[in-house]
Design an enzyme around this catalytic site. Structure first.
Site, PDB file in Angstrom:
ATOM      1  N   TYR B 125      18.381  88.382  46.020  1.00 31.28           N
ATOM      2  CA  TYR B 125      19.814  88.587  46.299  1.00 31.28           C
ATOM      3  C   TYR B 125      20.010  88.895  47.783  1.00 31.28           C
ATOM      4  O   TYR B 125      20.922  88.403  48.431  1.00 31.28           O
ATOM      5  CB  TYR B 125      20.357  89.736  45.438  1.00 31.28           C
ATOM      6  CG  TYR B 125      20.363  89.402  43.957  1.00 31.28           C
ATOM      7  CD1 TYR B 125      21.436  88.712  43.401  1.00 31.28           C
ATOM      8  CD2 TYR B 125      19.298  89.764  43.144  1.00 31.28           C
ATOM      9  CE1 TYR B 125      21.441  88.400  42.042  1.00 31.28           C
ATOM     10  CE2 TYR B 125      19.293  89.442  41.791  1.00 31.28           C
ATOM     11  CZ  TYR B 125      20.364  88.758  41.252  1.00 31.28           C
ATOM     12  OH  TYR B 125      20.361  88.436  39.918  1.00 31.28           O
ATOM     13  N   ASN B 148      29.388  82.879  38.609  1.00 29.94           N
ATOM     14  CA  ASN B 148      29.147  81.466  38.929  1.00 29.94           C
ATOM     15  C   ASN B 148      29.852  80.568  37.905  1.00 29.94           C
ATOM     16  O   ASN B 148      29.548  80.627  36.719  1.00 29.94           O
ATOM     17  CB  ASN B 148      27.628  81.230  38.899  1.00 29.94           C
ATOM     18  CG  ASN B 148      27.247  79.788  39.186  1.00 29.94           C
ATOM     19  OD1 ASN B 148      28.109  78.959  39.485  1.00 29.94           O
ATOM     20  ND2 ASN B 148      25.961  79.499  39.075  1.00 29.94           N
ATOM     21  N   CYS B 156      22.023  79.776  39.928  1.00 31.75           N
ATOM     22  CA  CYS B 156      21.956  81.226  40.104  1.00 31.75           C
ATOM     23  C   CYS B 156      20.744  81.812  39.385  1.00 31.75           C
ATOM     24  O   CYS B 156      20.367  82.959  39.652  1.00 31.75           O
ATOM     25  CB  CYS B 156      23.257  81.889  39.649  1.00 31.75           C
ATOM     26  SG  CYS B 156      23.702  81.564  37.956  1.00 31.75           S
ATOM     27  N   HIS B 157      20.119  81.014  38.497  1.00 35.85           N
ATOM     28  CA  HIS B 157      18.901  81.518  37.852  1.00 35.85           C
ATOM     29  C   HIS B 157      17.743  81.632  38.852  1.00 35.85           C
ATOM     30  O   HIS B 157      16.746  82.277  38.565  1.00 35.85           O
ATOM     31  CB  HIS B 157      18.505  80.596  36.688  1.00 35.85           C
ATOM     32  CG  HIS B 157      18.297  79.160  37.072  1.00 35.85           C
ATOM     33  ND1 HIS B 157      19.344  78.280  37.218  1.00 35.85           N
ATOM     34  CD2 HIS B 157      17.173  78.464  37.380  1.00 35.85           C
ATOM     35  CE1 HIS B 157      18.865  77.093  37.570  1.00 35.85           C
ATOM     36  NE2 HIS B 157      17.561  77.173  37.695  1.00 35.85           N
ATOM     37  N   GLU B 183      11.234  75.052  35.386  1.00 36.46           N
ATOM     38  CA  GLU B 183      11.089  74.561  36.757  1.00 36.46           C
ATOM     39  C   GLU B 183       9.720  74.884  37.344  1.00 36.46           C
ATOM     40  O   GLU B 183       9.420  74.516  38.483  1.00 36.46           O
ATOM     41  CB  GLU B 183      12.193  75.178  37.646  1.00 36.46           C
ATOM     42  CG  GLU B 183      13.587  74.761  37.232  1.00 36.46           C
ATOM     43  CD  GLU B 183      14.672  75.246  38.193  1.00 36.46           C
ATOM     44  OE1 GLU B 183      14.329  75.834  39.243  1.00 36.46           O
ATOM     45  OE2 GLU B 183      15.855  75.022  37.888  1.00 36.46           O
TER      46      GLU B 183
END
Lengths: 150, 187
Positions: B125, B148, B156-157, B183
């Site tokens: 962040y 979001n 945002c993950h 991912e």
């Protein structure tokens, strides 16, 4: 009442409007008229400003579309189904009789006794008000009675 | 009793979208992390929502974009296709135009930086805050992530705590973990 998102209006009224169009036009023509009715409604929807009398408004559009469809000759048109099949035999008689009334009286009688709209809603549907709607309906009924007694 | 057939219903919904009469079209998209409520305007994708209450979402969308809101599959197909590819591991970047509605300047800048965080990587962040020249605004960045409008598509993950903890996620931490695992950012 605030104007709800269109999906809500559509979900709430599509079945009765479709049934109305089937009664007026028969199954085959009702499908095109259904699409036209809701596309017209969608175009005009944001200009309504409030969500009152949406049912009467939907019937008004469907009624106009049905009249236009009636005027359009079609070789392949199927016969309208017997209105008594839809569980409203009283209305079937009424619609037949009301056919000969002047347009405003006819609309008032059919919306009141055929579709159970209240006079405020009918007023909106007719572009007038509840009092005028009540007068039109009772004038229509008187005229029907006179005709019946002849 | 004659009822509106699925075919007639679908035809009307398609026609409404093709005639560009809708302020917002939406549909549900199946995914391995649950059904997603996905909404789009003519200009682009505007919402992706987990565990959506459709009625509530429609009301919210109506306030921002207008009342002509209708469920319609076709306008959502491009997003559906890209999300499917993403969850199959075949897509690492989304090519969908976005139309998220009016946003405060800070939100716009943070989401703009967020869009540049690559697939399979994470930032904190604080790092994201520094990238918009507000290095002390880590907490405010967290708020932006939480609101979001298009999670997954704006990733945002991929934003985590300075300690390496996942911290929080609008759709729940399990989903954040699942996306990062997909991912290859988590082992």
């Amino acid at each position: 009442m605030n104007l709800p998102p269109f999906e809500h209006f559509y979900e709430e009224h599509r079945e009765e409007i479709y049934a109305f169009l089937v009664r007026r036009l028969g199954l085959q023509r009702a499908e095109d008229a259904f699409q036209e009715t809701f596309l017209k409604a969608l175009r005009a929807y944001p200009n309504l400003g409030h969500g009152d009398h949406l049912r009467a408004w939907a019937y008004t559009i469907a009624g106009r579309v049905a009249i236009d469809e009636h005027r359009r000759p079609r070789a392949d048109a199927d016969l309208p189904e017997l209105a008594s099949l839809d569980g409203r035999p009283a209305f079937a008689q009424l619609e037949h009789l009301a056919d000969e009334l002047p347009p405003t009286e006819r609309a008032a009688v059919v919306l009141r006794y055929g579709y159970d709209l209240d006079y405020a809603e009918i007023g909106v549907a007719l572009g007038s008000n509840a009092t005028a709607a009540r007068q039109a309906a009772s004038a229509g009924i008187r005229r029907l009675r006179r005709k019946e007694s002849r | 009793m004659n009822a509106v057939s699925q075919e007639l219903d679908r035809r009307f919904r398609d026609a409404a979208a093709s005639a560009h009469l809708l302020d917002v079209a939406y549909d549900f998209v199946d995914s391995p992390i649950g059904s997603l409520f996905v909404a789009a305007t003519d200009r682009g994708l505007c919402r992706v929502v987990y565990d959506a209450e459709p009625e509530q979402e429609r009301e919210r969308l109506a306030r921002v974009f207008g009342v002509r809101i209708l469920r319609s599959a076709k306008p959502i197909d491009p997003a559906r296709r890209e999300l499917d590819e993403y969850f199959d591991g075949k897509r690492h970047e989304f090519d969908l135009p976005l139309d998220v509605g009016p946003l405060a300047d800070f939100y716009r800048r943070v989401l703009g930086e967020l869009a540049r965080v690559p697939y399979g990587e994470v930032v904190t962040y604080g790092q994201l805050a520094a990238r918009v020249s507000r290095p002390r605004a880590a907490r405010a960045v967290g708020t932006v992530m939480n609101r979001n409008p298009v999670p997954i598509v704006l990733p945002c993950h991929r934003v985590i705590g300075a300690s390496g903890k996942l911290v929080g996620y609008g759709g729940g931490l399990e989903r954040k973990e699942a996306l990062l695992r997909l991912e290859g950012a988590l082992l």
